[in-house]
Motif scaffolding. Structure first.
Motif, PDB file in Angstrom:
ATOM      1  N   GLY A  44     -11.736 100.552  31.429  1.00  0.00           N
ATOM      2  CA  GLY A  44     -11.013  99.382  30.958  1.00  0.00           C
ATOM      3  C   GLY A  44      -9.608  99.201  31.505  1.00  0.00           C
ATOM      4  N   TYR A  45      -9.174 100.072  32.391  1.00  0.00           N
ATOM      5  CA  TYR A  45      -7.834  99.947  32.969  1.00  0.00           C
ATOM      6  C   TYR A  45      -7.871  99.000  34.151  1.00  0.00           C
ATOM      7  N   THR A  46      -6.954  98.052  34.158  1.00  0.00           N
ATOM      8  CA  THR A  46      -6.825  97.117  35.271  1.00  0.00           C
ATOM      9  C   THR A  46      -5.467  97.334  35.909  1.00  0.00           C
ATOM     10  N   TYR A  54       2.006  98.885  30.343  1.00  0.00           N
ATOM     11  CA  TYR A  54       2.015 100.134  31.096  1.00  0.00           C
ATOM     12  C   TYR A  54       3.117 101.025  30.540  1.00  0.00           C
ATOM     13  N   PRO A  55       2.939 102.251  30.298  1.00  0.00           N
ATOM     14  CA  PRO A  55       1.851 103.159  30.610  1.00  0.00           C
ATOM     15  C   PRO A  55       0.831 103.324  29.493  1.00  0.00           C
ATOM     16  N   ASP A  56       0.992 102.585  28.404  1.00  0.00           N
ATOM     17  CA  ASP A  56       0.053 102.728  27.282  1.00  0.00           C
ATOM     18  C   ASP A  56      -1.375 102.404  27.683  1.00  0.00           C
ATOM     19  N   ASP A  57      -1.566 101.374  28.532  1.00  0.00           N
ATOM     20  CA  ASP A  57      -2.918 100.995  28.898  1.00  0.00           C
ATOM     21  C   ASP A  57      -3.600 102.059  29.755  1.00  0.00           C
TER      22      ASP A  57
END
Length: 88
Positions: A44-46, A54-57
């Motif tokens: 799920g990271y784009t 970012y950086p949470d995602d």
């Protein structure tokens, strides 16, 4: 001339120290980096330079990848080259 000779001697003595300092950690190949990026994208990271999260995602995607691998291998360690942390 003495200054030049001294600078050459200092350079010869410090160059091996600087070269050694660059080799700190496992060597990761380009293929391993690409494989990890594919795994993160599947989780799920784009990748985007404009992500407000970012950086949470990427941490969340890495946690999902780690969960997937912990279920498959039983030891919680994803493939070589992964260095993500899930401690929050």
């Amino acid at each position: 001339m003495k200054c030049f000779a001294l600078s050459v001697i200092v350079w010869l003595l410090t160059t091996p120290l600087l070269a050694f300092a660059q080799q700190s950690g496992p060597i990761i190949t380009k293929a391993q980096v690409k494989e990890e990026l594919v795994q993160l994208e599947q989780a799920g990271y784009t990748p985007s330079m404009r992500s407000r999260h970012y950086p949470d995602d990427i941490r969340a995607a890495q946690a999902r990848v780690n969960e997937k691998f912990s279920g498959q291998t039983g030891n919680g360690a994803p493939g070589a080259g992964s260095s993500g942390s899930t401690n929050n």
